[in-house]
Design an enzyme around this catalytic site. Structure first.
Site, mmCIF file in Angstrom:
data_model
loop_
_atom_site.group_PDB
_atom_site.id
_atom_site.type_symbol
_atom_site.label_atom_id
_atom_site.label_comp_id
_atom_site.label_asym_id
_atom_site.label_seq_id
_atom_site.Cartn_x
_atom_site.Cartn_y
_atom_site.Cartn_z
ATOM 1 N N ASN A 42 0.841 -1.205 0.000
ATOM 2 C CA ASN A 42 0.000 0.000 0.000
ATOM 3 C C ASN A 42 0.881 1.262 0.000
ATOM 4 O O ASN A 42 0.602 2.247 -0.698
ATOM 5 C CB ASN A 42 -0.908 0.034 1.230
ATOM 6 C CG ASN A 42 -1.876 -1.141 1.296
ATOM 7 O OD1 ASN A 42 -2.122 -1.808 0.293
ATOM 8 N ND2 ASN A 42 -2.412 -1.407 2.481
ATOM 9 N N LEU A 61 -3.214 10.607 13.980
ATOM 10 C CA LEU A 61 -4.348 10.693 14.915
ATOM 11 C C LEU A 61 -5.681 10.443 14.220
ATOM 12 O O LEU A 61 -6.708 10.992 14.606
ATOM 13 C CB LEU A 61 -4.353 12.091 15.565
ATOM 14 C CG LEU A 61 -3.068 12.486 16.318
ATOM 15 C CD1 LEU A 61 -3.078 13.968 16.659
ATOM 16 C CD2 LEU A 61 -2.915 11.650 17.589
ATOM 17 N N GLY A 62 -5.667 9.657 13.145
ATOM 18 C CA GLY A 62 -6.906 9.344 12.429
ATOM 19 C C GLY A 62 -7.555 10.610 11.894
ATOM 20 O O GLY A 62 -6.911 11.436 11.237
ATOM 21 N N THR A 105 -9.254 1.374 5.897
ATOM 22 C CA THR A 105 -8.139 0.441 5.674
ATOM 23 C C THR A 105 -7.089 1.085 4.762
ATOM 24 O O THR A 105 -7.411 1.555 3.674
ATOM 25 C CB THR A 105 -8.647 -0.863 5.005
ATOM 26 O OG1 THR A 105 -9.781 -1.339 5.714
ATOM 27 C CG2 THR A 105 -7.546 -1.926 4.988
ATOM 28 N N ASP A 112 -1.173 3.840 5.726
ATOM 29 C CA ASP A 112 -0.198 3.488 4.679
ATOM 30 C C ASP A 112 -0.136 4.582 3.622
ATOM 31 O O ASP A 112 0.936 4.920 3.127
ATOM 32 C CB ASP A 112 -0.591 2.163 4.001
ATOM 33 C CG ASP A 112 -0.701 1.031 5.001
ATOM 34 O OD1 ASP A 112 -0.005 1.078 6.026
ATOM 35 O OD2 ASP A 112 -1.501 0.106 4.756
#
Ligand code: RIB
Length: 309
Positions: free
Chosen positions: A46, A225-226, A252, A256
Site C-alpha cells: 500500500n 491521529l486518524g 483500511t 499506509d
C-alpha cells in the site's frame, strides 16, 4: 518523469479478504455481513503504491508465494510502475493474506497472516539497497526483525533517509530506533513503544510522546491521529496538521497512504512538515473509497483536493 528521490519500500504484499457489516461480531457471535470483496493490500505494498501515485520512482522489497494471489499482486505492482525485481517468490510459503472486517462507519479489524513475507532475509535487503541506491528507505515492521536491522544499517551506511512505520507489533521497533531518522506511529503504538522501552508513556499527550520516542534515537517522530490528522516535529519545532472532514467509507490503508505519500513528498524537496501536510490530504482522500489500494490518490488528485479546501 519522477523528479523526486527514489524510494525503496520494504514490507508485506498481501491479498485482503474484506467483508463489510453494520458492526463486527463479538466473541462466539455470528453476524450476517453485507458484502465481500478481494482487494490488493499489505502495508508495504500500500505504501509503495501511495508513493508511486505521488510521482516518485519506487522499488518494492517483499515476498510472495507461488500462488494465484501472489501473481495477481505482482501484476498490480507492475501496473503502478513499481520496480519488482526485489520481490522474491517463495517456493515454500504462501502469499500474505489479511482477513478484514469493515463496519458501516468505516472502522476496521484486521487479522494478518504474513506467509512469504517472513522469508525475506538480511542478504536480500542489503543486496537490494546496494543495487537500487534509494534516497529514502520506507519500511514497516512486517519484515523479520533481523532483516530490518540489516536494511537500516546498510541504508545508513549508504546515506539514505530511513523512515519506519512501526507497525504491526510496535514494541519490536525499540531495538531499531537508533538506526531510524523518522518514525511514524499512531498514538497507541507510540505508547506501546515507550512501555517496551521502560518509559511509562501511556498518559503522555502527543507532543510529550513525540519527545519521549525521540529519546530512543529518531530525529523526527510523527504521530497519526486518524480523523484529527497528524502531529510531529521538525528538528525542535512541533507541527500539527488537522485532517479535512470527508465522508468515510473505509479507513483500511489510510495510515499506509499517509506514509507513502509523505515519503514521496519528502523526496521532492518538501520540508518534513510540508510533506506531512501532503500525506494528511492524501490519506483523507483514501478513506472515501473502499479497499486499501483502490482509494489511494495520485499527486494530481491531492493537489486538486487541496485547492478545493
Ligand atoms: O494497513 C492496512 C493493511 O494491513 C491491509 O491492506 C492488510 O493487508 C493489513 O496487513
Amino acid at each position: 518523469m519522477p523528479t523526486s528521490l527514489p524510494v525503496l519500500v520494504a514490507g508485506a504484499i498481501n491479498t485482503d479478504l474484506v467483508a463489510t457489516m453494520s458492526s463486527a461480531p463479538g466473541p462466539g457471535e455470528t453476524i450476517t455481513a453485507t458484502t465481500f470483496a478481494i482487494h490488493a493490500g499489505g502495508k508495504g505494498a500500500n505504501q509503495a503504491v501511495a508513493a508511486a501515485r505521488s510521482g516518485t520512482k519506487v522499488t518494492m522489497v517483499g515476498a510472495i508465494g507461488e500462488d494465484d494471489f501472489g501473481t495477481a499482486r505482482l501484476r498490480d505492482l507492475e501496473r503502478e510502475g513499481i520496480e519488482t525485481t526485489w520481490v522474491r517468490r517463495s517456493s515454500t510459503a504462501a502469499s500474505g493474506v489479511a482477513l478484514i472486517l469493515v463496519e458501516d462507519h468505516g472502522e476496521n479489524r484486521i487479522a494478518y497472516v504474513p506467509g512469504a513475507t517472513t522469508t525475506i532475509g538480511s542478504d536480500h535487503c542489503v543486496r537490494a539497497l546496494q543495487a537500487v541506491r534509494p534516497g529514502i528507505v520506507l519500511a514497516t515492521n512486517e519484515l523479520p526483525q533481523k532483516s530490518l536491522g540489516a536494511l537500516f544499517a546498510e541504508a545508513r551506511r549508504l546515506g539514505a533517509t530511513v523512515i519506519l512505520n512501526a507497525t504491526p507489533d510496535p514494541e519490536r521497533a525499540v531495538e531499531l530506533l537508533g538506526l531510524v531518522d523518522i518514525v511514524i506511529v499512531n498514538a497507541g503504538e507510540a505508547a506501546r513503544i515507550l512501555a517496551a522501552g521502560d518509559d511509562a508513556g501511556d498518559d503522555l499527550e502527543p507532543h510529550g510522546a513525540i519527545e519521549a520516542v525521540r529519546a530512543f534515537g529518531p530525529g523526527t517522530v510523527i504521530i497519526t491521529l486518524g480523523a484529527d490528522g497528524v502531529v510531529g516535529n521538525e528538528r525542535d519545532t512541533a507541527f500539527a496538521h488537522p485532517a479535512p472532514a470527508v465522508p468515510v467509507v473505509d479507513t483500511t490503508g489510510a495510515g499506509d497512504t499517509f506514509c507513502g505519500a509523505f515519503a514521496a513528498s519528502l523526496g521532492s524537496e518538501s520540508s518534513i512538515s510540508e510533506a506531512a501536510r501532503y500525506g494528511v490530504l492524501a490519506s483523507a482522500l483514501s478513506v472515501t473509497r473502499a479497499g486499501a489500494q483502490a482509494g489511494i490518490p495520485t499527486r494530481q488528485q491531492v493537489t486538486m483536493f487541496a485547492e478545493g479546501l
